[in-house]
Design a protein around this motif. Sequence first.
Motif, mmCIF file in Angstrom:
data_model
loop_
_atom_site.group_PDB
_atom_site.id
_atom_site.type_symbol
_atom_site.label_atom_id
_atom_site.label_comp_id
_atom_site.label_asym_id
_atom_site.label_seq_id
_atom_site.Cartn_x
_atom_site.Cartn_y
_atom_site.Cartn_z
ATOM 1 N N THR A 188 0.991 -1.262 -0.045
ATOM 2 C CA THR A 188 0.076 -0.174 0.182
ATOM 3 C C THR A 188 0.815 1.204 0.028
ATOM 4 O O THR A 188 2.074 1.477 0.116
ATOM 5 C CB THR A 188 -0.894 -0.089 1.337
ATOM 6 O OG1 THR A 188 -0.160 0.403 2.402
ATOM 7 C CG2 THR A 188 -1.629 -1.336 1.510
ATOM 8 N N GLY A 189 0.342 2.484 -0.245
ATOM 9 C CA GLY A 189 1.010 3.700 -0.370
ATOM 10 C C GLY A 189 1.258 4.160 1.064
ATOM 11 O O GLY A 189 1.739 5.300 1.254
ATOM 12 N N PHE A 190 0.907 3.650 2.071
ATOM 13 C CA PHE A 190 0.671 3.891 3.476
ATOM 14 C C PHE A 190 1.965 3.294 4.320
ATOM 15 O O PHE A 190 1.867 3.652 5.482
ATOM 16 C CB PHE A 190 -0.426 3.703 4.287
ATOM 17 C CG PHE A 190 -1.561 4.729 3.576
ATOM 18 C CD1 PHE A 190 -1.986 5.909 4.207
ATOM 19 C CD2 PHE A 190 -2.516 4.171 2.440
ATOM 20 C CE1 PHE A 190 -3.014 6.727 3.711
ATOM 21 C CE2 PHE A 190 -3.252 5.095 2.065
ATOM 22 C CZ PHE A 190 -3.653 6.409 2.541
ATOM 23 N N TYR A 229 -4.852 -1.429 4.494
ATOM 24 C CA TYR A 229 -5.868 -1.432 3.339
ATOM 25 C C TYR A 229 -6.703 -0.427 3.475
ATOM 26 O O TYR A 229 -7.322 0.001 2.820
ATOM 27 C CB TYR A 229 -6.184 -3.004 3.074
ATOM 28 C CG TYR A 229 -5.179 -3.877 2.518
ATOM 29 C CD1 TYR A 229 -4.372 -3.559 1.370
ATOM 30 C CD2 TYR A 229 -4.510 -4.786 3.288
ATOM 31 C CE1 TYR A 229 -3.337 -4.323 0.889
ATOM 32 C CE2 TYR A 229 -3.488 -5.549 2.702
ATOM 33 C CZ TYR A 229 -3.021 -5.400 1.559
ATOM 34 O OH TYR A 229 -1.789 -6.343 0.886
ATOM 35 N N GLU A 238 -5.779 2.513 2.158
ATOM 36 C CA GLU A 238 -5.546 2.734 0.879
ATOM 37 C C GLU A 238 -6.927 2.652 -0.048
ATOM 38 O O GLU A 238 -6.853 3.146 -1.163
ATOM 39 C CB GLU A 238 -4.851 1.308 0.474
ATOM 40 C CG GLU A 238 -4.107 0.869 -0.853
ATOM 41 C CD GLU A 238 -3.295 1.780 -1.251
ATOM 42 O OE1 GLU A 238 -2.522 1.500 -2.236
ATOM 43 O OE2 GLU A 238 -2.562 2.550 -0.363
ATOM 44 N N TRP A 239 -7.831 2.020 0.508
ATOM 45 C CA TRP A 239 -9.202 1.941 -0.064
ATOM 46 C C TRP A 239 -9.972 2.870 0.147
ATOM 47 O O TRP A 239 -11.441 3.056 -0.345
ATOM 48 C CB TRP A 239 -9.662 0.508 0.083
ATOM 49 C CG TRP A 239 -9.037 -0.547 -0.371
ATOM 50 C CD1 TRP A 239 -8.084 -0.719 -1.521
ATOM 51 C CD2 TRP A 239 -8.612 -1.800 0.259
ATOM 52 N NE1 TRP A 239 -7.549 -1.916 -1.506
ATOM 53 C CE2 TRP A 239 -7.836 -2.739 -0.526
ATOM 54 C CE3 TRP A 239 -9.597 -2.603 1.232
ATOM 55 C CZ2 TRP A 239 -7.408 -4.055 -0.082
ATOM 56 C CZ3 TRP A 239 -9.283 -3.823 1.577
ATOM 57 C CH2 TRP A 239 -8.430 -4.590 0.838
ATOM 58 N N ASN A 277 -6.603 -0.738 -7.077
ATOM 59 C CA ASN A 277 -6.111 -1.365 -6.065
ATOM 60 C C ASN A 277 -6.877 -2.140 -5.024
ATOM 61 O O ASN A 277 -6.478 -2.502 -3.941
ATOM 62 C CB ASN A 277 -5.154 -0.449 -5.383
ATOM 63 C CG ASN A 277 -6.164 0.803 -4.722
ATOM 64 O OD1 ASN A 277 -7.196 0.674 -4.857
ATOM 65 N ND2 ASN A 277 -5.295 1.949 -4.080
#
Length: 208
Positions: A142-144, A176, A179-180, A194
């Motif tokens: 994820t981008g986090f 997640y 992320e979502w 994603n």
Amino acid sequence: MPAAAFTFVRLKYQSGDWDAVDERMPANLLHSLVQYTKVPVAPKEKVVALDSEELFRYPFCYLSGHRLVQFSAAEKKNFEQYVRGGGFVFVDDCNHDIDGLFARSFEEQMRVCFGAGALKKLPQSHPVYSQFFQFPEGPPNTGFELNGWGDDLVHDYLKGIEIGGRLRVLYSNKDYGCEWDYDFRNKRFLAEDNTKFGVNIILYALTA
């Protein structure tokens, strides 16, 4: 698949910030189920208290937060009974931190409920990674995970608890939920959707 519409259930527990993730996230996953599958879905998430008997009406639940996870006696009883009875819980650490408060306290709750060593790393070959979409390298990043809030590590694994040879608790430090957490209409701007791994998780839960 169940004949009734799938309901995305978020667990409300007394000790922490159970509502840390915005309601856009479940709406996003529900949109993906409609987009990619034929699973009938209820249009909105449902919040269910962990100590409520209502919990046992649903095959899938989501639990997340940043803070302390310390189940009351009734919450502990329901969580353990739900999981041992065939329910599926997707647990997402919004701190994305393997040593943070949520991680430490949730993992301790799993030790109390299911015993030491019950929560184990999942291999990349686990069926949840190939339930619908293929993730041969295991859980997508994820981008986090590298934004300085967590432990600055990309976790190349998820953990889980299996009961009777089936995964019943899926535990992520990858955040997640955040992320979502965006309006599903913005997926058109992504090179790759994603939320596909979320579809895998739900379909696995519904066929477990």
